[in-house]
Design an enzyme around this catalytic site. Structure first.
Site, PDB file in Angstrom:
ATOM      1  N   ASP A  93       0.848  -1.184   0.000  1.00 44.17           N
ATOM      2  CA  ASP A  93       0.000   0.000   0.000  1.00 44.17           C
ATOM      3  C   ASP A  93       0.888   1.241   0.000  1.00 44.17           C
ATOM      4  OD1 ASP A  93       1.009   0.098   2.555  1.00 44.17           O
ATOM      5  OD2 ASP A  93      -0.883  -0.324   3.547  1.00 44.17           O
ATOM      6  N   SER A  94       0.283   2.411  -0.064  1.00 43.38           N
ATOM      7  CA  SER A  94       1.074   3.641  -0.179  1.00 43.38           C
ATOM      8  C   SER A  94       1.553   4.167   1.164  1.00 43.38           C
ATOM      9  CB  SER A  94       0.236   4.729  -0.855  1.00 43.38           C
ATOM     10  OG  SER A  94      -0.806   5.142   0.010  1.00 43.38           O
ATOM     11  N   GLY A  95       0.978   3.665   2.260  1.00 42.52           N
ATOM     12  CA  GLY A  95       1.283   4.203   3.579  1.00 42.52           C
ATOM     13  C   GLY A  95       0.405   5.372   3.966  1.00 42.52           C
ATOM     14  N   GLY A  96      -0.462   5.802   3.050  1.00 43.18           N
ATOM     15  CA  GLY A  96      -1.300   6.964   3.329  1.00 43.18           C
ATOM     16  C   GLY A  96      -2.208   6.773   4.532  1.00 43.18           C
ATOM     17  N   ASP A 147      -2.887   8.366  -1.328  1.00 46.44           N
ATOM     18  CA  ASP A 147      -4.227   8.935  -1.256  1.00 46.44           C
ATOM     19  C   ASP A 147      -4.484   9.425   0.146  1.00 46.44           C
ATOM     20  OD1 ASP A 147      -4.339   6.387  -0.068  1.00 46.44           O
ATOM     21  OD2 ASP A 147      -6.484   6.224  -0.439  1.00 46.44           O
ATOM     22  N   GLN A 188     -11.771   7.160  -3.889  1.00 45.85           N
ATOM     23  CA  GLN A 188     -12.230   7.637  -2.586  1.00 45.85           C
ATOM     24  C   GLN A 188     -13.563   8.350  -2.756  1.00 45.85           C
ATOM     25  OE1 GLN A 188     -11.226   7.018   0.380  1.00 45.85           O
ATOM     26  NE2 GLN A 188      -9.083   6.298   0.220  1.00 45.85           N
ATOM     27  N   GLY A 215     -11.209   3.743   1.655  1.00 46.95           N
ATOM     28  CA  GLY A 215     -12.117   4.518   2.485  1.00 46.95           C
ATOM     29  C   GLY A 215     -13.363   3.791   2.913  1.00 46.95           C
ATOM     30  N   ASP A 265      -7.686  -7.562   0.921  1.00 44.63           N
ATOM     31  CA  ASP A 265      -6.701  -7.794   1.977  1.00 44.63           C
ATOM     32  C   ASP A 265      -7.327  -7.356   3.288  1.00 44.63           C
ATOM     33  OD1 ASP A 265      -5.124  -5.290   3.392  1.00 44.63           O
ATOM     34  OD2 ASP A 265      -6.179  -4.712   1.565  1.00 44.63           O
ATOM     35  N   CYS A 303     -13.457 -29.260   8.223  1.00 43.97           N
ATOM     36  CA  CYS A 303     -12.334 -28.410   7.823  1.00 43.97           C
ATOM     37  C   CYS A 303     -11.087 -29.268   7.659  1.00 43.97           C
ATOM     38  CB  CYS A 303     -12.093 -27.317   8.853  1.00 43.97           C
ATOM     39  SG  CYS A 303     -10.679 -26.256   8.474  1.00 43.97           S
ATOM     40  N   CYS A 305      -7.889 -28.073   7.428  1.00 42.31           N
ATOM     41  CA  CYS A 305      -6.635 -27.431   7.830  1.00 42.31           C
ATOM     42  C   CYS A 305      -5.909 -28.289   8.854  1.00 42.31           C
ATOM     43  CB  CYS A 305      -6.900 -26.027   8.390  1.00 42.31           C
ATOM     44  SG  CYS A 305      -7.480 -25.962  10.093  1.00 42.31           S
ATOM     45  N   CYS A 308      -7.492 -28.263  12.456  1.00 37.69           N
ATOM     46  CA  CYS A 308      -8.712 -29.050  12.645  1.00 37.69           C
ATOM     47  C   CYS A 308      -8.472 -30.547  12.483  1.00 37.69           C
ATOM     48  CB  CYS A 308      -9.789 -28.574  11.676  1.00 37.69           C
ATOM     49  SG  CYS A 308     -10.494 -26.970  12.110  1.00 37.69           S
ATOM     50  N   HIS A 334      -5.757 -21.742  10.792  1.00 36.32           N
ATOM     51  CA  HIS A 334      -7.157 -22.091  10.542  1.00 36.32           C
ATOM     52  C   HIS A 334      -7.893 -20.955   9.859  1.00 36.32           C
ATOM     53  CE1 HIS A 334     -11.253 -23.518  11.033  1.00 36.32           C
ATOM     54  NE2 HIS A 334     -11.531 -22.280  11.454  1.00 36.32           N
TER      55      HIS A 334
END
Length: 391
Positions: A93-96, A147, A188, A215, A265, A303, A305, A308, A334
């Protein structure tokens, strides 16, 4: 160009679609969920763990890595892929958002933002050109334009911030130099339909290889978020990936995919895991609760995983109560397995024309957070964001 987005299938009754986004470090099947590795690591897991889970994209944080260990050092050490020993795609990401929510004594102007580090109070400045330089040093496959992320409910401030976001996006586009990095612009405009449409149209004119929707999930209700997606997504190019930033609740992933989102994300699955929250198709379990003290069943029946397949709820609760690090690791495994499987199931359902059936079945069985809890969370988000903006 090393980037290409190919649509493979589209749902007949919703806007859901599946595709493949090619990057220099491999393809990303969409829709896709990316775990967050803020400090160049997904907490408690190794790159080998992530590969075994089927992770195809990781997000790392520009603000944090710029401050520590420093983007120039990462570049000297071979870039982020070599530094963290991950050979798959990475997004930075931009860090904004972090500048506006974590940094101290910040000062905004048309050119950029001056701020003090939350670590030691040292003075720094981000401009669009500086952020492009930092992200070039880190070397991620997908990078984000600088941004401003304001309170989504404040109309007046969103009007002001949108002008900065658009000007900064154009400057990022102009100053980006590495052809092996896909720069995404960020839409935005808060929850305001006209501002979102305006933002989407402006960013389309810059012809980015992909588009973020920022946003959201920062103080508005879920209903407001979904309505904003309904307005925004049709205004973005169908032949470019659409990335909903910072969203990871299972019900939100399903609803956003139904509206045409391709990439996600969020820290949610890893963060709640470290606090004893385990995701299931019926909702979230809190394994710290006494009712699981003698429960011999897995976190979720069926599940596959490692957690589990191997351990009981009672054992996991014991690990959490004893403060054992293994609890955090198993719960994180998990939760990521749960979300990655959900994404794979949605891709498969879209491919065979059964996405809406999957969507309805999942939402019917999933217990969402109650309204009171949601209001508390939204209020906390708004207070944090307002404090970060100084408004």
């Amino acid at each position: 160009m090393p980037f290409d987005f190919t649509l493979l299938a589209a749902d007949a009754t919703t806007a859901a679609r599946t595709g493949v986004f090619q990057t220099p470090h491999g393809p990303i099947a969409t829709p896709c969920f990316a775990p967050v590795g803020t400090q160049a690591t997904v907490k408690t897991l190794t790159p080998a763990d992530l590969q075994e889970l089927g992770v195809t994209l990781i997000l790392a944080n520009t603000y944090h890595l710029y401050l520590r260990p420093g983007s120039e050092l990462v570049a000297r050490l071979g870039g982020l892929h070599r530094f963290m020993a991950w050979d798959g795609p990475i997004l930075t990401d931009s860090g904004g958002y972090q500048v506006f929510s974590l940094a101290h004594r910040r000062k905004l102007d048309a050119d950029g933002v001056t701020f003090r580090s939350h670590l030691d109070g040292s003075l720094h400045r981000f401009t669009p050109e500086k952020v492009m330089e930092i992200e070039a040093d880190l070397g991620a496959d997908i990078i984000m334009a600088l941004d401003e992320c304001p309170d989504p409910l404040d109309r007046h401030y969103n009007e002001i911030a949108l002008q900065r976001t658009h000007a900064w996006a154009a400057r990022c586009r102009e100053s980006q130099r590495r052809p092996d990095q896909a720069l995404f612009g960020i839409v935005q405009g808060g929850i305001f339909p006209d501002l979102r449409v305006q933002s989407a149209h402006f960013l389309r004119s810059l012809d980015f290889p992909g588009y973020g929707i920022g946003g959201l999930a920062v103080g508005e209700t879920k209903e407001q978020m979904y309505a904003t997606l309904d307005i925004t997504l049709p205004e973005l190019p169908a032949n470019r990936p659409r990335y909903l930033m910072g969203v990871g609740a299972p019900e939100d992933l399903v609803e956003a995919v139904a509206r045409g989102v391709d990439l996600f994300d969020c820290v949610l699955p890893t963060r709640v895991a470290r606090n004893g929250g385990l995701m299931t198709h019926r909702g979230r379990l809190n394994l710290r609760n006494a009712q699981y003290a003698a429960d011999t069943g897995p976190v979720e029946e069926g599940c596959t995983c490692y957690c589990c397949r191997t351990f009981s709820r009672a054992y996991l609760r014991h690990l959490f109560k004893a403060g054992e690090i293994l609890a955090l690791r198993l719960a994180t495994m998990h939760n990521l397995h749960f979300l990655l499987t959900l994404m794979a199931d949605m891709r498969a359902a879209i491919s065979v024309g059964r996405f809406d059936e999957l969507r309805r079945a999942f939402l019917a069985g999933y217990e969402r957070p109650d309204q009171e809890t949601r209001h508390r969370q939204h209020a906390a988000h708004r207070q944090r964001l307002a404090a970060g903006l100084g408004v």
